[in-house]
Design a protein around this motif. Structure first.
Motif, short mmCIF file in Angstrom:
data_model
loop_
_atom_site.label_atom_id
_atom_site.label_comp_id
_atom_site.label_asym_id
_atom_site.label_seq_id
_atom_site.Cartn_x
_atom_site.Cartn_y
_atom_site.Cartn_z
N ALA A 87 -4.91 6.15 -1.81
CA ALA A 87 -4.12 4.98 -1.41
C ALA A 87 -4.34 3.92 -2.47
O ALA A 87 -5.47 3.75 -2.96
CB ALA A 87 -4.56 4.49 -0.04
N ALA A 88 -3.27 3.23 -2.84
CA ALA A 88 -3.37 2.22 -3.90
C ALA A 88 -2.36 1.12 -3.65
O ALA A 88 -1.41 1.28 -2.89
CB ALA A 88 -3.13 2.87 -5.27
N GLY A 103 -11.46 -3.15 6.87
CA GLY A 103 -11.54 -1.86 6.21
C GLY A 103 -11.43 -1.99 4.70
O GLY A 103 -11.12 -3.06 4.18
N VAL A 104 -11.72 -0.90 4.03
CA VAL A 104 -11.64 -0.81 2.58
C VAL A 104 -10.59 0.23 2.25
O VAL A 104 -10.66 1.37 2.74
CB VAL A 104 -13.00 -0.42 1.97
CG1 VAL A 104 -12.90 -0.24 0.46
CG2 VAL A 104 -14.06 -1.47 2.32
N LEU A 105 -9.62 -0.14 1.43
CA LEU A 105 -8.50 0.75 1.11
C LEU A 105 -9.00 2.01 0.41
O LEU A 105 -9.63 1.95 -0.64
CB LEU A 105 -7.50 0.02 0.22
CG LEU A 105 -6.26 0.81 -0.19
CD1 LEU A 105 -5.42 1.18 1.02
CD2 LEU A 105 -5.44 0.01 -1.19
N ARG A 106 -8.70 3.15 1.03
CA ARG A 106 -8.95 4.45 0.42
C ARG A 106 -8.12 5.49 1.17
O ARG A 106 -7.89 5.37 2.36
CB ARG A 106 -10.43 4.83 0.43
CG ARG A 106 -11.01 5.07 1.79
CD ARG A 106 -12.47 5.57 1.71
NE ARG A 106 -13.01 5.73 3.04
CZ ARG A 106 -12.77 6.77 3.84
NH1 ARG A 106 -11.98 7.75 3.44
NH2 ARG A 106 -13.30 6.84 5.05
N LEU A 115 -4.51 3.49 9.77
CA LEU A 115 -5.96 3.70 9.70
C LEU A 115 -6.30 5.09 9.18
O LEU A 115 -7.15 5.23 8.30
CB LEU A 115 -6.59 3.47 11.08
CG LEU A 115 -8.10 3.67 11.16
CD1 LEU A 115 -8.84 2.69 10.25
CD2 LEU A 115 -8.56 3.52 12.61
N GLU A 116 -5.62 6.11 9.70
CA GLU A 116 -5.91 7.48 9.28
C GLU A 116 -5.66 7.70 7.79
O GLU A 116 -6.43 8.40 7.13
CB GLU A 116 -5.04 8.47 10.07
CG GLU A 116 -5.47 8.67 11.50
CD GLU A 116 -4.56 9.58 12.28
OE1 GLU A 116 -4.82 9.78 13.47
OE2 GLU A 116 -3.56 10.10 11.72
N GLU A 117 -4.60 7.11 7.25
CA GLU A 117 -4.21 7.40 5.88
C GLU A 117 -4.73 6.40 4.85
O GLU A 117 -4.82 6.74 3.67
CB GLU A 117 -2.69 7.50 5.77
CG GLU A 117 -2.13 8.69 6.54
CD GLU A 117 -0.66 8.92 6.33
OE1 GLU A 117 -0.02 8.19 5.55
OE2 GLU A 117 -0.14 9.86 6.96
N THR A 118 -5.08 5.18 5.28
CA THR A 118 -5.50 4.16 4.31
C THR A 118 -6.89 3.59 4.57
O THR A 118 -7.39 2.81 3.77
CB THR A 118 -4.52 2.96 4.30
OG1 THR A 118 -4.65 2.23 5.53
CG2 THR A 118 -3.09 3.42 4.11
N VAL A 178 0.85 -1.19 0.00
CA VAL A 178 0.00 0.00 0.00
C VAL A 178 0.89 1.24 0.00
O VAL A 178 1.77 1.38 0.85
CB VAL A 178 -0.91 0.03 1.24
CG1 VAL A 178 -1.68 1.35 1.30
CG2 VAL A 178 -1.87 -1.15 1.25
N LEU A 179 0.64 2.12 -0.96
CA LEU A 179 1.29 3.43 -0.99
C LEU A 179 0.21 4.50 -1.03
O LEU A 179 -0.85 4.30 -1.64
CB LEU A 179 2.19 3.57 -2.22
CG LEU A 179 3.37 2.62 -2.32
CD1 LEU A 179 4.10 2.83 -3.64
CD2 LEU A 179 4.32 2.79 -1.14
N VAL A 180 0.48 5.61 -0.38
CA VAL A 180 -0.43 6.75 -0.41
C VAL A 180 0.19 7.86 -1.25
O VAL A 180 1.40 7.86 -1.49
CB VAL A 180 -0.73 7.27 1.02
CG1 VAL A 180 -1.42 6.19 1.85
CG2 VAL A 180 0.51 7.79 1.72
N THR A 181 -0.63 8.79 -1.69
CA THR A 181 -0.13 10.01 -2.32
C THR A 181 -0.18 11.11 -1.27
O THR A 181 -1.24 11.38 -0.69
CB THR A 181 -0.99 10.41 -3.53
OG1 THR A 181 -0.97 9.34 -4.49
CG2 THR A 181 -0.47 11.68 -4.18
#
Length: 141
Positions: free
Chosen positions: A107-108, A96-99, A57-60, A22-25
């Protein structure tokens, strides 16, 4: 008595979902718009493990289980804002659902072979995390 000036303490979380990371922008400087591992600063009174789970949790939007310690990353140049020491953890999703959320624009999932340029020293963190993830059965190969 004045307290000494010390490095700031941060956490980074390598979350592996179905063999991908998982990476975030990032939505804020530094490295705004770049891909990064979820993570952030440890709050006073918080354990680093709790901080890692909170930041994930906060970011993804994923609740995670900490699987292992990846390592401690302390190069004084790793963060352009100043000296920040990061404790990096390997984690697996529990629910949870990745977002993307909070200060992450999105997040992807990315496979090891298709990683974009990363913020901070996150490439070095992943280099240590991938063999560990294989040993825990989170990655193939």
């Amino acid at each position: 008595m004045a307290l000494p000036k010390c490095p700031l303490l941060t956490v980074d979380v390598v979350i592996v979902v179905e063999g991908k990371v998982v990476l975030v922008t990032r939505g804020k400087p530094p490295f705004e718009g770049m891909r990064a591992l979820p993570g952030g600063f440890v709050d006073v009174g918080e354990t680093v493990e709790d901080a890692a789970a909170r930041e994930a949790l906060e970011e993804t939007s994923l609740r995670v289980r900490i699987v292992d310690l990846v390592g401690v990353f302390s190069d004084p140049r790793r963060d352009p804002r100043g000296h920040a020491v990061s404790i990096a953890f390997l984690a697996a999703p529990e629910s949870g659902v990745l977002r993307g959320a909070d200060d992450a624009l999105d997040a992807a999932l990315f496979s090891q072979g298709s990683l974009p340029p990363l913020a901070f020293d996150h490439e070095a963190i992943l280099k240590k995390a991938f063999p560990l993830a294989r040993r825990h059965g989170l990655l193939d190969g």
